[in-house]
Scaffold this motif. Structure first.
Motif, PDB file in Angstrom:
ATOM      1  N   PRO A 117       5.712  -3.518  -6.422  1.00  0.00           N
ATOM      2  CA  PRO A 117       6.154  -4.413  -7.508  1.00  0.00           C
ATOM      3  C   PRO A 117       6.468  -5.825  -7.022  1.00  0.00           C
ATOM      4  O   PRO A 117       6.186  -6.797  -7.720  1.00  0.00           O
ATOM      5  N   LEU A 118       7.025  -5.938  -5.815  1.00  0.00           N
ATOM      6  CA  LEU A 118       7.309  -7.265  -5.262  1.00  0.00           C
ATOM      7  C   LEU A 118       6.013  -8.012  -4.958  1.00  0.00           C
ATOM      8  O   LEU A 118       5.891  -9.206  -5.263  1.00  0.00           O
ATOM      9  N   ALA A 119       5.039  -7.311  -4.353  1.00  0.00           N
ATOM     10  CA  ALA A 119       3.764  -7.948  -4.033  1.00  0.00           C
ATOM     11  C   ALA A 119       3.077  -8.452  -5.296  1.00  0.00           C
ATOM     12  O   ALA A 119       2.532  -9.562  -5.332  1.00  0.00           O
ATOM     13  N   GLU A 120       3.118  -7.651  -6.346  1.00  0.00           N
ATOM     14  CA  GLU A 120       2.491  -8.050  -7.601  1.00  0.00           C
ATOM     15  C   GLU A 120       3.269  -9.176  -8.283  1.00  0.00           C
ATOM     16  O   GLU A 120       2.677 -10.050  -8.923  1.00  0.00           O
ATOM     17  N   ARG A 121       4.594  -9.154  -8.123  1.00  0.00           N
ATOM     18  CA  ARG A 121       5.419 -10.218  -8.706  1.00  0.00           C
ATOM     19  C   ARG A 121       5.113 -11.560  -8.043  1.00  0.00           C
ATOM     20  O   ARG A 121       5.139 -12.613  -8.687  1.00  0.00           O
ATOM     21  N   ARG A 140      11.909 -11.513  -0.451  1.00  0.00           N
ATOM     22  CA  ARG A 140      12.280 -10.102  -0.448  1.00  0.00           C
ATOM     23  C   ARG A 140      11.175  -9.236   0.140  1.00  0.00           C
ATOM     24  O   ARG A 140      11.447  -8.319   0.923  1.00  0.00           O
ATOM     25  N   PHE A 141       9.929  -9.527  -0.227  1.00  0.00           N
ATOM     26  CA  PHE A 141       8.812  -8.720   0.266  1.00  0.00           C
ATOM     27  C   PHE A 141       8.753  -8.753   1.790  1.00  0.00           C
ATOM     28  O   PHE A 141       8.697  -7.704   2.453  1.00  0.00           O
ATOM     29  N   HIS A 186      -0.472 -10.771   0.037  1.00  0.00           N
ATOM     30  CA  HIS A 186       0.594  -9.771   0.116  1.00  0.00           C
ATOM     31  C   HIS A 186       0.095  -8.408  -0.375  1.00  0.00           C
ATOM     32  O   HIS A 186       0.422  -7.378   0.209  1.00  0.00           O
ATOM     33  N   VAL A 187      -0.692  -8.419  -1.455  1.00  0.00           N
ATOM     34  CA  VAL A 187      -1.256  -7.169  -1.978  1.00  0.00           C
ATOM     35  C   VAL A 187      -2.260  -6.595  -0.984  1.00  0.00           C
ATOM     36  O   VAL A 187      -2.283  -5.381  -0.728  1.00  0.00           O
ATOM     37  N   GLU A 188      -3.093  -7.457  -0.416  1.00  0.00           N
ATOM     38  CA  GLU A 188      -4.070  -7.014   0.578  1.00  0.00           C
ATOM     39  C   GLU A 188      -3.360  -6.378   1.778  1.00  0.00           C
ATOM     40  O   GLU A 188      -3.769  -5.311   2.262  1.00  0.00           O
ATOM     41  N   LEU A 189      -2.305  -7.018   2.250  1.00  0.00           N
ATOM     42  CA  LEU A 189      -1.548  -6.491   3.386  1.00  0.00           C
ATOM     43  C   LEU A 189      -0.966  -5.127   3.067  1.00  0.00           C
ATOM     44  O   LEU A 189      -1.061  -4.182   3.877  1.00  0.00           O
TER      45      LEU A 189
END
Length: 223
Positions: A117-121, A140-141, A186-189
Motif C-alpha cells: 500500500p505504501l509503494a502504491e501510495r 515510510r516505505f 518502489h513497486v518494481e523493487l
C-alpha cells in the motif's frame, strides 16, 4: 515575508516538533529558499505561534544541517553542493543496497506485501503531484523496508541522511511531473523482493538511488 502556506499548529506539548515539521514542509514546497536568511519572529507570524518554538525548531534543523544560525539576523537555509549530494548518495548506496539484498533472503512474503500500500501510495501521490504525500509515503516505505533487516541504528542513520538531502529540489520536480518514474521504482523493487530475487533487488535499489541523484541535480539547477 515568505508567505508560508497555512499549516495548523495546535498548542500541545510538542509544539516545537510541530513547528519543525511545518518548516521542513516549507522547505520541500520551496517556500523557504536555500541561501536566504529568515528571522524567527517573521516565521512565527506566518505560522501563528510565538517566536520561541520557532527558534527552538530552527535549532533542531540546524543540528540536522538544514539551516545555520546568522548572528542577530536569524537562520539561513543551507545550500547543498553537488559534492554534498554525491556523498549522501554514496552513503545511502553503501547502506541500503546490501540491506535490501539481505531483506530479500530473510523477510517473509507477508512482511513484504504489507509494504505494497505504501509503494502504491507513492505512485499515486507522484501522479497527483502531491509532494507532501509523496515524501511521507516514500519516507515510510524506505525506512520500514530497511527495518526488516533488523538493525534499528542503520534505520536511524538513513533517516538522518534523508533529512539532510531529500528536502531540496523536489518542489520543482513535482510540478514538472518527473517524480512518477522514480515512484514506480518502489513497486518494481517490492515485486523483486517478493519474488526472492535478491541480486536484482539490489540492482534496482542502486538504480533508484542513482535516479534520485539525477533528479536532485535537475532540481538544484532549476532552482
Amino acid at each position: 515575508m515568505p508567505h508560508l502556506q497555512s499549516r495548523a499548529i495546535s498548542v500541545q506539548t510538542h509544539l516545537r516538533d510541530q513547528v519543525a515539521d511545518a518548516l521542513r514542509a516549507a522547505l520541500i514546497a520551496g517556500e523557504l529558499r536555500p541561501g536566504t536568511v529568515y528571522s524567527a519572529p517573521t516565521l512565527a507570524a506566518e505560522l501563528g505561534v510565538s517566536a520561541t518554538p520557532v527558534r527552538e525548531a530552527m535549532l533542531d534543523l540546524a543540528r540536522e544541517g538544514l539551516v545555520e544560525a546568522v548572528r542577530n539576523k536569524g537562520f539561513r537555509i543551507t545550500e547543498l553542493t553537488d559534492r554534498d549530494l554525491d556523498e549522501f548518495t554514496e552513503l545511502r548506496t553503501l547502506i541500503e543496497v546490501p540491506t535490501v539484498g539481505r531483506v530479500a533472503g530473510t523477510a517473509s512474503t507477508e512482511e513484504l506485501q504489507a509494504l505494497r500500500p505504501l509503494a502504491e501510495r507513492i505512485v499515486t501521490a507522484a501522479q497527483e503531484r502531491d509532494i507532501l504525500a509523496y515524501l511521507e509515503a516514500d519516507h515510510r516505505f524506505h525506512l520500514e523496508l530497511l527495518a526488516l533487516g533488523g538493525n534499528r541504528h542503520l534505520v536511524e542513520v538513513v533517516a538522518d541522511l534523508r533529512k539532510r538531502s531529500r528536502l531540496y529540489g523536489l518542489g520543482h520536480l513535482n510540478v514538472s511531473g518527473q517524480l512518477v518514474a522514480s515512484a514506480r521504482e518502489h513497486v518494481e523493487l517490492l515485486d523483486l523482493l517478493v519474488a526472492g530475487r535478491g541480486a536484482e533487488a539490489e540492482e534496482c535499489m542502486r538504480r533508484h538511488l542513482a535516479h534520485i541523484r539525477t533528479l536532485w541535480a535537475g532540481g538544484t539547477e532549476d532552482r
